[in-house]
Design an enzyme around this catalytic site. Structure first.
Site, short mmCIF file in Angstrom:
data_model
loop_
_atom_site.label_atom_id
_atom_site.label_comp_id
_atom_site.label_asym_id
_atom_site.label_seq_id
_atom_site.Cartn_x
_atom_site.Cartn_y
_atom_site.Cartn_z
N TYR A 165 0.85 -1.20 0.00
CA TYR A 165 0.00 0.00 0.00
C TYR A 165 0.88 1.25 0.00
CZ TYR A 165 -2.88 3.72 2.01
OH TYR A 165 -3.49 4.93 2.25
N1 LIG Z 1 -9.40 7.76 5.91
C1 LIG Z 1 -8.20 8.14 6.31
O1 LIG Z 1 -7.96 8.39 7.51
C2 LIG Z 1 -7.10 8.28 5.31
C3 LIG Z 1 -7.36 8.27 3.93
N2 LIG Z 1 -6.33 8.42 3.04
C4 LIG Z 1 -6.62 8.42 1.60
O2 LIG Z 1 -7.69 9.31 1.32
C5 LIG Z 1 -8.54 8.74 0.31
C6 LIG Z 1 -9.96 8.60 0.85
O3 LIG Z 1 -9.91 7.79 2.03
P1 LIG Z 1 -11.24 7.00 2.50
O4 LIG Z 1 -12.41 7.87 2.30
O5 LIG Z 1 -10.95 6.41 3.84
O6 LIG Z 1 -11.30 5.86 1.39
P2 LIG Z 1 -12.12 4.47 1.38
O7 LIG Z 1 -11.29 3.40 2.01
O8 LIG Z 1 -13.46 4.76 1.92
O9 LIG Z 1 -12.18 4.17 -0.20
C7 LIG Z 1 -12.80 5.09 -1.05
C8 LIG Z 1 -13.52 4.35 -2.13
O10 LIG Z 1 -12.60 3.73 -3.03
C9 LIG Z 1 -13.33 2.71 -3.69
N3 LIG Z 1 -12.50 1.70 -4.32
C10 LIG Z 1 -11.63 0.87 -3.73
N4 LIG Z 1 -11.10 0.00 -4.61
C11 LIG Z 1 -11.68 0.30 -5.82
C12 LIG Z 1 -11.57 -0.24 -7.13
N5 LIG Z 1 -10.77 -1.28 -7.38
N6 LIG Z 1 -12.31 0.31 -8.11
C13 LIG Z 1 -13.13 1.34 -7.86
N7 LIG Z 1 -13.29 1.91 -6.65
C14 LIG Z 1 -12.56 1.38 -5.64
C15 LIG Z 1 -14.17 2.08 -2.58
O11 LIG Z 1 -15.31 1.46 -3.15
P3 LIG Z 1 -16.21 0.46 -2.27
O12 LIG Z 1 -17.14 1.36 -1.53
O13 LIG Z 1 -16.86 -0.42 -3.27
O14 LIG Z 1 -15.27 -0.29 -1.36
C16 LIG Z 1 -14.47 3.24 -1.65
O15 LIG Z 1 -15.80 3.68 -1.72
C17 LIG Z 1 -7.90 7.40 -0.08
O16 LIG Z 1 -7.10 7.55 -1.22
C18 LIG Z 1 -7.06 7.05 1.13
O17 LIG Z 1 -5.97 6.19 0.82
C19 LIG Z 1 -5.02 8.51 3.45
C20 LIG Z 1 -4.73 8.49 4.80
C21 LIG Z 1 -5.73 8.45 5.81
N1 LIG Z 2 -8.37 3.77 1.29
C1 LIG Z 2 -8.05 4.03 2.56
N2 LIG Z 2 -6.80 4.40 2.89
C2 LIG Z 2 -6.50 4.62 4.20
C3 LIG Z 2 -7.46 4.50 5.20
C4 LIG Z 2 -8.78 4.12 4.82
O1 LIG Z 2 -9.69 3.99 5.66
N3 LIG Z 2 -9.02 3.90 3.51
N4 LIG Z 2 -7.17 4.76 6.50
C5 LIG Z 2 -5.92 5.04 6.88
C6 LIG Z 2 -5.63 5.24 8.36
O2 LIG Z 2 -6.51 6.24 8.86
C7 LIG Z 2 -4.20 5.63 8.71
O3 LIG Z 2 -3.91 6.86 8.09
C8 LIG Z 2 -4.03 5.85 10.18
O4 LIG Z 2 -4.03 4.67 10.86
C9 LIG Z 2 -4.81 5.14 5.91
N5 LIG Z 2 -5.25 4.96 4.54
#
Ligand SMILES: NC(=O)C1=CN([C@@H]2O[C@H](COP(=O)(O)OP(=O)(O)OC[C@H]3O[C@@H](n4cnc5c(N)ncnc54)[C@H](OP(=O)(O)O)[C@@H]3O)[C@@H](O)[C@H]2O)C=CC1
Ligand SMILES: Nc1nc2c(c(=O)[nH]1)N=C([C@H](O)[C@@H](O)CO)CN2
Length: 238
Positions: free
Chosen positions: A150
């Site tokens: 990742y």
């Molecule tokens: N949340 C956090 O604290 C953090 C988030 N981030 C980054 O910020 C962004 C948003 O985070 P977050 O809202 O938690 O994201 P999520 O984990 O909720 O993923 C967002 C969406 O991506 C979709 N997705 C995953 N795989 C695929 C695929 N193969 N094709 C099409 N769609 C896909 C999922 O669809 P489905 O609903 O079908 O699973 C989901 O709805 C991400 O890029 C994440 O890595 C970075 C650090 C921390």
């Molecule tokens: N696609 C996602 N990426 C990440 C998520 C998530 O929920 N969906 N969450 C994290 C964590 O919050 C991490 O930043 C802290 O433990 C990272 N990326």
């Protein structure tokens, strides 16, 4: 039907992508979103005027099919926000090669192919007329021993920010947003939550609006490009 310079957000059926979509709809910004699972929120986005397209980026064919559908709907884009992501650790239940392939597919192949396929929709709107935003991760610069593939894929996405910024300037700005903890997942237990909060100086999970605010800042700029913008509560100083 032609949509007037929409913003395109991938993976906007939940969480941060959904918050971004709701924010732009509330200000009557034309919007196209991709979703993989038809969460109930997608119905609400559609009722609020978003064009919601199903897309699974786990294959290049799925990515290219999505790009073709976007091009059939609009001749131009105001912004392309690569939010879709899978947070997949190394696991005994999944072959390491499959984990690596899946992480590179969603975090590298999808942005790489969509940026190329949709370049013509982003160009032609003058100096700093359009934006690409890559959602990366704090771990792109630090690594993580449980999310090796990742983190590596997010580091590749960070690097593509540099390349696409050079390729597309000055018409298109290209930036990355590198969050650390923004919001928890439903299954995160109290111990995990406390340990995660303790990793930053600010000790909070700020929520989606932190990302919404930074996206708006980047869209409003006429000068900021080729950079990764940390949203990590000072975690690097712990
Ligand atoms: N949340 C956090 O604290 C953090 C988030 N981030 C980054 O910020 C962004 C948003 O985070 P977050 O809202 O938690 O994201 P999520 O984990 O909720 O993923 C967002 C969406 O991506 C979709 N997705 C995953 N795989 C695929 C695929 N193969 N094709 C099409 N769609 C896909 C999922 O669809 P489905 O609903 O079908 O699973 C989901 O709805 C991400 O890029 C994440 O890595 C970075 C650090 C921390
Ligand atoms: N696609 C996602 N990426 C990440 C998520 C998530 O929920 N969906 N969450 C994290 C964590 O919050 C991490 O930043 C802290 O433990 C990272 N990326």
């Amino acid at each position: 039907m032609t949509i007037n310079r929409p913003i395109l957000i991938t993976g906007a059926g939940q969480r941060i992508g959904l918050a971004l979509a709701q924010h732009f709809l509330a200000k009557s910004q034309p919007l196209i979103i991709s979703y993989r699972t038809r969460h109930s929120a997608v119905d609400m986005l559609e009722q609020a005027g978003a064009v919601c397209l199903h897309a699974d980026f786990s294959s290049n064919e799925g990515i290219l099919e999505f790009a073709a559908r976007v091009k059939s709907l609009t001749p131009s884009l105001r912004a392309l926000i690569h939010n879709a992501s899978e947070w997949q650790p190394e696991s005994r239940d999944t072959a390491l090669g499959d984990t690596l392939q899946a992480m590179m597919q969603i975090h590298v192949a999808a942005p790489y192919l969509l940026n190329h396929e949709l370049e013509t929709l982003l160009r032609g709107h003058g100096q700093a007329g359009s934006d690409i935003i890559h959602l990366t991760d704090y771990v792109a610069e630090r690594g993580n021993d449980k999310y090796i593939a990742y983190a590596a894929s997010k580091a590749a996405l960070e690097n593509m920010t540099l390349s696409f910024a050079s390729k597309l300037a000055p018409e298109v700005k290209v930036n990355a947003i590198a969050p650390a903890l923004i919001m928890f997942n439903a299954g995160d237990d109290a111990d995990y939550r406390q340990r995660s909060l303790n990793k930053s100086l600010m000790k909070i999970a700020p929520g989606e609006q932190e990302i919404v605010s930074l996206v708006e800042y980047l869209l409003a700029s006429r000068y900021v490009t080729g950079r990764s913008h940390a949203v990590d509560g000072g975690r690097h100083l712990r």
